[in-house]
Design a protein around this motif. Structure first.
Motif, short mmCIF file in Angstrom:
data_model
loop_
_atom_site.label_atom_id
_atom_site.label_comp_id
_atom_site.label_asym_id
_atom_site.label_seq_id
_atom_site.Cartn_x
_atom_site.Cartn_y
_atom_site.Cartn_z
N UNK A 1 -16.30 22.18 -56.86
CA UNK A 1 -15.21 21.32 -56.36
C UNK A 1 -15.35 21.07 -54.86
N UNK A 2 -15.04 19.87 -54.49
CA UNK A 2 -15.04 19.55 -53.06
C UNK A 2 -13.66 19.87 -52.51
N UNK A 3 -13.62 20.82 -51.60
CA UNK A 3 -12.32 21.28 -51.12
C UNK A 3 -11.94 20.60 -49.80
N UNK A 4 -10.65 20.59 -49.53
CA UNK A 4 -10.17 20.06 -48.25
C UNK A 4 -10.13 21.21 -47.26
N UNK A 5 -10.84 21.07 -46.16
CA UNK A 5 -10.86 22.17 -45.18
C UNK A 5 -9.48 22.39 -44.57
N UNK A 6 -9.28 23.63 -44.06
CA UNK A 6 -7.95 24.03 -43.58
C UNK A 6 -7.51 23.28 -42.34
N UNK A 8 -7.53 20.34 -41.60
CA UNK A 8 -6.98 19.01 -41.82
C UNK A 8 -5.46 19.11 -41.97
N UNK B 10 -13.10 33.40 -40.56
CA UNK B 10 -12.89 32.11 -41.20
C UNK B 10 -13.97 31.83 -42.23
N UNK B 14 -13.44 31.98 -46.49
CA UNK B 14 -13.59 30.64 -47.05
C UNK B 14 -14.39 30.67 -48.35
N UNK B 25 -21.64 19.80 -53.28
CA UNK B 25 -20.20 19.66 -53.01
C UNK B 25 -19.87 19.89 -51.54
N UNK B 26 -20.88 19.85 -50.70
CA UNK B 26 -20.68 20.26 -49.32
C UNK B 26 -19.73 19.32 -48.58
N UNK B 27 -18.83 19.93 -47.81
CA UNK B 27 -18.03 19.13 -46.90
C UNK B 27 -18.29 19.60 -45.47
N UNK B 111 -14.40 14.89 -44.23
CA UNK B 111 -15.51 15.66 -44.78
C UNK B 111 -15.93 15.20 -46.18
N UNK B 112 -14.94 14.78 -46.99
CA UNK B 112 -15.32 14.41 -48.36
C UNK B 112 -16.02 13.05 -48.37
N UNK B 115 -19.54 13.65 -47.52
CA UNK B 115 -20.31 14.05 -48.70
C UNK B 115 -20.75 12.81 -49.47
N UNK B 522 -18.56 27.63 -39.68
CA UNK B 522 -17.48 26.81 -39.12
C UNK B 522 -17.39 27.09 -37.64
#
Lengths: 51, 531, 396
Positions: A1-6, A8, B10, B14, B25-27, B111-112, B115, B522
């Motif tokens: 899954x492509x997650x939304x980073x924190x 944001x 962090x 994560x 799936x990298x962001x 980020x998405x 990708x 990060x």
């Protein structure tokens, strides 16, 4: 899954997305106007009419 | 300048996915940057292989290795793969890696979408390769024998592989527009507190301008090839004179994209140079404001001089005079950029590591290519140069140093930051010298070929052109093989080497050097304060 | 070195010398490589042979262009030397290994403050010099002189040959490349029918194309304009010396782009007039022959058909009739050849839109009859069909 980073935060996300839609709209505008715009300009610049 | 706030916790909680999931799936901007760079490296070898085949075919007069349509298809593919597959993704890879680290942002703004804009590229490359492969199968139609300019009516004659190519161009266009949007949003919304636009590192400035250029011109190319598709299949006649259309319209659309594209390829490398030259001269960049100004001038004027690629289409004298003067005027901002680089080196305390060697080579050879560009801009003289090998020599002198060497300089400059290891300096220098000497042996003689009357894009030539073609092909072998050394150096550096410090180079300045080498997964989760 | 030199001269004929046999490419290539290394050292002796610059112009237009080319090249060379000098001076003196301390305030000096004005003004000066000269030359070469008697030559590009129409006299020349076996060292620089032009006459070239883009380029004339279907572009030249000038198609036009040489033969106006009369007479004779109401025998048609086919059709469909599929279909064993004669005539006369197959309707009835008869009987097609000029006339 492509997650939304924190990082944001909703505020940043909203600000970013507003700019994104603006830019996408701009790109689409150029895409759709490229044909009529160019035919017109070409007739002015070129000394020979099309056809 | 700032305090380093590395939050290793962090990265752990994560729970970044491992294996292929990490990449697909990298962001993470660093992972996507790496993907871009690896993709570009692959494409560099693919485009290079087609260039080698072209040069081997031209080694001798006569038709030895490939048939004419395949030859012209190789010419087409070499250009498209190098421009859309190698240089633009490599520049985007540098942008992904460096922009968030340089402006103190935790990641790209979107980020998405980041990708998505990368993962469109392999699909586009597959379409591009299919367009090459399909004609080898029964019923696959003819090869794309039009060159990358795809001028109709010739491109209307080509078989179904042209349709594959059109869709590949659409995908590549979508990918680069999305990447540009992402970069613009990142640069405008995500800068660290205190970093005003005029304090932004030059590499970020060049990418901001490049991204705007991309959004302005790529949709025009998309429009042009869409019309081509309609002409081919849906009975329209945008470009067919017999149906009331106009074949020259496509050339205008193509070059309205094609000329700013040159600056799209060039500017990120100018950005890299603006970091490399001050770092190894141990002295701040000379004329930051005038660099920004001249870059904006180049981009603006560059948008309105496209027809200097088509002086021979029979424009009125007023029109060609305008395009000639506009084109010559571009030498002013470009000259100022070159001057600023030389003034940065002047009275500096220089050392000559590989990135700096490439930077100096760019200053010298890009000047050379720029000056032959001024010659080409002169309309009456262009009536001779147009579509000759002189043009081939000119644009390789502009694009190889201007774009590719800049990317090499950037890769060598930031490789210690990315991998945490110093590359092998001795091998780096060997790579530089073989590369630059091979390049010059390949392309310098092509000026003479063009002046003597050899057109470009021909598979076979008269014996009078043999000598310089032999020299050029021998140079191409040296030049082409030297890139294997690049591959070796990069792999060797990834696998190990001397430990790189945070500030890998003595004179390096900027937020990215405040981070560890290699940086944590990060970074800048707490924004640094820029004074 | 002397050895190679002699070898080179042997294999590089002067324009008048076309019969010399081609030497082996491999030995020439290796010779060329050795020569190039030694030749770079003795640059003065290679100048005339290699062609490292434009050939000697043969028209006023080309001379103007040659001069502006030399001028811009000299200006840019001077600029290049200046840039190189500064960079190398800096590299040599301002290096850390010589203990040179970086001048951190260099950009704050008066020069640093004002260079963004000084440098553009200097570059602008150079630009204006170049643009001013270029504009003056442009005015002389770009537009065809008006109100003067011009010799109009319509240059039509075809895939992959040139058609020259002398509009005033109605003479038409078809110009095709000659295969290597016959043209030897002039391969790709020699044609079957040259473009004959008079000297000391203003000539207007009208460029157009029948199919895709082409470009007419002869360096000695320096007139290059794209040939665009549906367009007519103009250039002009006044040849000032006699001779044979060679060029090639310069705009990528598909498979055999490399096989579109252009040969201009400049002759005196008197000889040109005589040549024109001769061509007119030949054309009349051919027309008369074609309109004779006679039944042609198979052998006569086959003989004429082979000559025509080999010059006009073989570039695509090949001498062997095997074509180059998929772009150029084979004629040998093709269903078209055994099918109705009417369909066959139709495709020859009207071409096939959307493909490289062009309309050959400009050939006379006898020529088309011979061509179709040949295609239907050559390469074991053996249909036995004989097509007469009368059939062609009916099919038009």
């Amino acid at each position: 899954m492509i997650r939304i980073p924190e990082y944001q935060t909703p505020a940043l996300r909203k600000k970013n997305l507003r700019l994104v839609w603006l830019l996408i709209g701009f790109a689409l505008f150029i895409f759709f106007t490229s044909f009529p715009f160019w035919t017109g300009l070409f007739r002015i610049v070129g000394n020979q009419a099309a056809g | 300048m700032s305090t380093t706030t590395l939050s290793h916790d962090e990265a752990h909680h994560h729970d970044a996915p491992k294996g292929w999931r990490r990449w697909l799936f990298s962001t993470n901007h660093k992972d996507i940057g790496t993907l871009y760079l690896l993709f570009a490296l692959t494409m560099l070898f693919l485009g290079g292989a087609s260039a080698m085949l072209i040069r081997m075919e031209l080694f001798m007069p006569g038709i030895q290795l490939v048939d004419p349509d395949l030859y012209n298809n190789l010419v087409t593919n070499h250009a498209l793969i190098m421009i859309f597959g190698a240089v633009m993704p490599a520049a985007a890879g540098l942008a992904n890696w460096m922009i968030p680290m340089m402006i103190g942002a935790p990641d790209m703004a979107l980020p998405r979408m980041n990708n998505l804009s990368f993962w469109i590229l392999p699909a586009a490359a597959t379409m591009l390769i299919l367009s090459f492969v399909v004609p080898f199968f029964p019923g696959g139609g003819t090869q794309i024998n039009t060159g990358w300019t795809l001028y109709p009516p010739l491109s209307v004659q080509v078989g179904m592989s042209m349709d594959f190519l059109i869709f590949a161009i659409h995908l590549l266009g979508i990918s680069s527009v999305l990447a540009s949007i992402n970069i613009i949003v990142t640069l405008l919304n995500m800068r660290a507190p205190g970093m005003a636009l005029m304090k932004m590192p030059m590499f970020c400035w060049t990418w901001l301008v490049t991204a705007f250029l991309l959004i302005l011109v790529v949709p025009v190319l998309a429009g042009g090839v869409t019309m081509l598709l309609f002409d081919r299949h849906f009975g329209t006649s945008f470009f067919d004179a017999a149906g009331g259309g106009d074949p020259v319209l496509f050339q205008h659309l193509f070059w309205f994209f094609g000329h700013p594209e040159v600056y799209i390829l060039l500017l990120p490398s100018i950005g890299v140079l603006s970091h490399v030259i001050p770092a190894f001269s141990r002295k701040p960049l000379f004329g930051y404001n005038s660099m920004v100004g001249s870059m904006l001038a180049v981009a603006t004027i560059g948008m309105v001089v496209w027809a200097h690629h088509q002086y021979t289409i029979g424009m009125s004298m007023g029109a060609v005079t305008y395009f000639m003067i506009g084109t010559i005027i571009i030498s002013i901002p470009v000259g100022l950029m070159i001057f600023n680089f030389i003034a940065t080196m002047w009275r500096g305390s220089m050392t000559f590591e590989t990135p700096m060697l490439f930077a100096i080579a760019i200053v010298l050879m890009f000047t050379f290519g720029g000056l032959s560009g001024v010659m080409l801009a002169v309309v009456p003289a262009d009536m001779q140069y147009h579509d000759s090998m002189f043009v081939v020599a000119h644009f390789h002198y502009v694009l190889m140093p201007g774009a590719v060497f800049g990317l090499f300089a950037g890769v060598f400059y930031w490789l210690p930051k990315w991998t945490g290891h110093m590359y092998d300096e001795r091998l780096g220098k060997i790579f530089f010298w073989t590369n630059v000497i091979g390049f010059n042996i390949t392309f310098f003689p092509q000026h003479f070929l063009g002046l003597a009357g050899m057109p470009r894009r021909i598979i076979d030539y008269n014996v009078m052109f043999t000598e310089f073609n032999v020299i050029s092909s021998v140079g191409a072998i040296i030049f082409g093989l030297s890139h294997l050394l690049l591959l070796y150096i990069v792999i060797k550096t990834i696998r190990g080497g001397k430990k790189a410090e945070s500030r890998s180079w003595e004179g390096a300045k900027g937020l990215e050097w405040e981070l560890d080498s290699p940086p944590a997964f990060h970074t800048w989760t707490v924004a640094p304060q820029v004074k | 070195m002397i050895d190679h030199h002699i070898k080179y001269q042997q294999s590089c004929p002067t324009p008048a010398d076309s019969s010399e046999a081609s030497t082996g490419y491999l030995s020439k290539g290796i010779g060329g490589l050795a020569l190039s290394i030694s030749g770079l050292l003795a640059a003065s002796s290679v100048h005339a042979e290699y062609g490292i610059n434009f050939p000697e112009p043969a028209a006023g237009v080309a001379r103007e262009i040659y001069n502006i080319h030399m001028l811009t090249m000299q200006i840019t060379t001077v600029l290049l030397i200046i840039v190189f000098a500064f960079v190398f001076y800096s590299i040599y003196f301002h290096r850390k290994s010589r203990g040179f301390e970086a001048d951190q305030n260099f950009h704050k000096s008066w020069f640093g403050q004002w260079s963004w004005v000084i440098v553009p003004v200097m570059v602008l000066g150079v630009d204006l010099t170049i643009a001013g000269k270029a504009d003056a030359v442009l005015k002389k070469v770009w537009e065809v002189p008006k109100d003067e008697k011009l010799l109009d030559v319509k240059v039509t590009g075809h895939q992959w040959w040139w058609e020259y129409d002398y509009i005033d006299s109605g003479v038409k020349v078809e110009s095709r490349y000659i295969p290597e076996e016959e043209s030897g060292d002039l391969y790709l620089r020699e044609v079957d029918n040259r473009l004959v032009l008079p000297t000391h006459t203003k000539i207007r070239f009208l460029h157009t194309s029948a199919d895709v883009l082409h470009a007419f380029w002869v360096p000695e004339l320096a007139v290059k304009k794209d040939a665009i279907p549906g367009y007519i572009t103009e250039t002009w030249a006044e040849l000032d010396r006699e001779g044979v000038f060679r060029g090639q198609c310069a705009e990528l036009c598909g498979t055999w782009h490399s096989r579109m040489p252009i040969v201009v033969e400049a002759v005196s106006p008197e000889r040109f007039a005589a040549w024109t009369e001769e061509q007119k007479a030949l054309k009349l004779a051919a027309l008369a022959e074609a309109s004779v109401d006679k039944q042609w025998s198979m052998d006569e048609l086959m003989e004429r058909g082979k000559t025509l086919y080999d010059s006009k059709c073989a570039a695509c469909h090949q001498i062997t009739g095997l074509g180059l599929p998929p772009a150029f279909p084979a004629l040998k064993g093709s269903p078209m050849m055994a099918g109705p004669i009417a369909d066959h005539l139709d495709i020859v006369i009207n071409g096939k839109p959307g493909t490289a197959m062009q309309a050959w309707g400009t050939l006379n009835d006898l020529e088309i009859a011979a061509l179709v008869t040949y295609e239907r009987n050559a390469w074991d097609n053996n249909t036995g069909d004989v097509v007469q000029p009368a059939d062609v006339k009916q099919a038009r």
